[in-house]
Design a protein around this motif. Structure first.
Motif, short mmCIF file in Angstrom:
data_model
loop_
_atom_site.label_atom_id
_atom_site.label_comp_id
_atom_site.label_asym_id
_atom_site.label_seq_id
_atom_site.Cartn_x
_atom_site.Cartn_y
_atom_site.Cartn_z
N ARG A 21 0.87 -1.17 0.00
CA ARG A 21 0.00 0.00 0.00
C ARG A 21 0.91 1.22 0.00
O ARG A 21 2.00 1.19 0.58
CB ARG A 21 -0.89 0.04 1.25
N THR A 22 0.47 2.29 -0.63
CA THR A 22 1.26 3.53 -0.62
C THR A 22 0.42 4.64 0.00
O THR A 22 -0.81 4.58 0.01
CB THR A 22 1.70 3.94 -2.04
N TYR A 23 1.10 5.63 0.51
CA TYR A 23 0.44 6.79 1.07
C TYR A 23 1.35 8.00 0.87
O TYR A 23 2.56 7.85 0.72
CB TYR A 23 0.10 6.59 2.56
N THR A 24 0.75 9.17 0.84
CA THR A 24 1.51 10.41 0.59
C THR A 24 1.13 11.43 1.66
O THR A 24 0.12 12.12 1.52
CB THR A 24 1.21 10.95 -0.81
N GLU A 59 -3.88 9.78 7.70
CA GLU A 59 -5.15 9.08 7.79
C GLU A 59 -5.26 7.92 6.80
O GLU A 59 -5.77 6.85 7.16
CB GLU A 59 -6.32 10.05 7.62
N PRO A 60 -4.79 8.08 5.55
CA PRO A 60 -4.86 6.93 4.63
C PRO A 60 -4.04 5.73 5.14
O PRO A 60 -4.46 4.59 4.97
CB PRO A 60 -4.29 7.46 3.32
N LEU A 61 -2.93 5.99 5.77
CA LEU A 61 -2.15 4.90 6.35
C LEU A 61 -2.91 4.27 7.50
O LEU A 61 -2.99 3.04 7.61
CB LEU A 61 -0.79 5.42 6.82
N ALA A 62 -3.49 5.07 8.37
CA ALA A 62 -4.25 4.54 9.49
C ALA A 62 -5.41 3.67 9.01
O ALA A 62 -5.67 2.60 9.56
CB ALA A 62 -4.78 5.67 10.38
N ALA A 63 -6.08 4.13 7.95
CA ALA A 63 -7.22 3.37 7.42
C ALA A 63 -6.76 2.03 6.88
O ALA A 63 -7.43 1.02 7.01
CB ALA A 63 -7.92 4.18 6.33
#
Length: 194
Positions: free
Chosen positions: A175-178, A190-194
């Motif tokens: 998974r990636t997040y920015t 928040e995208p990482l936490a989700a």
């Protein structure tokens, strides 16, 4: 669940996992009569009384022991740093009684954790997820912060090679997040936490 990452550049992510994700995971687990612990070695290895070599051996050995204790669960966070590369003598002493033969090239502790926990063909198949911090330009950070969050030169190349090997071995587990850099750290996790 063993949490693997470089330390200096992943403080915000590790704190968010500890403070937000783990309580939510445990709410779910408790409802089913279970409990989840995250193994985060930022606070757990006392090496103050050891020589540099003994310290390196203890750190690596503790990492491998905790990966075994958490097996098959592993969570890997990778950003812009490859991390500390121990000497060959430290590595050999750390794996002396393990059935683990890492690549002969110099590898960071994080790369060794990934090799041992997620890429070892003779081990139980891992339940692993990789979270890559991507899309954050180094020049979006203040100059003093850049070396803490981004490697250059040979280690930057090693990091790219590591990420490529992960993409080849576990393409469906990435998974990636920015996040965004604010005055004193990363936000938008928040995208990482989700």
């Amino acid at each position: 669940i063993f949490v693997s990452s470089t330390f200096k550049d992943m403080q915000a992510e590790r704190d968010m996992i500890r403070d937000r994700v783990l309580p939510a995971v445990n709410d779910f687990a408790y409802s089913r009569g279970a409990h989840v612990d995250m193994i985060d070695l930022r606070w757990g290895i006392d090496t103050g009384h050891l020589s540099e070599e003994e310290s390196g051996i203890k750190v690596l050995r503790t990492c491998f022991d905790e990966i075994d204790r958490s097996r098959p669960f592993l969570l890997v966070l990778l950003g812009g740093r490859y991390g500390w590369v121990p000497g060959l003598d430290v590595l050999q002493a750390s794996i002396a009684d393990l059935a683990f033969v890492p690549d002969a090239s110099p590898q960071s502790v994080t790369a060794l954790e990934i090799a041992y926990g997620a890429m070892s063909p003779d081990k139980e198949p891992p339940q692993v997820f990789f979270y890559f911090r991507e899309g954050v330009p180094a020049d979006s950070l203040p100059p003093a912060q850049r070396p803490l969050h981004f490697d250059a030169g040979e280690n930057a190349e090693r990091l790219q090679t590591l990420k490529q090997s992960i993409r080849a071995a576990h393409p469906d587990r990435i998974r990636t997040y920015t996040p965004q850099w604010q005055t004193d750290g990363f936000t938008g996790l928040e995208p990482l936490a989700a």
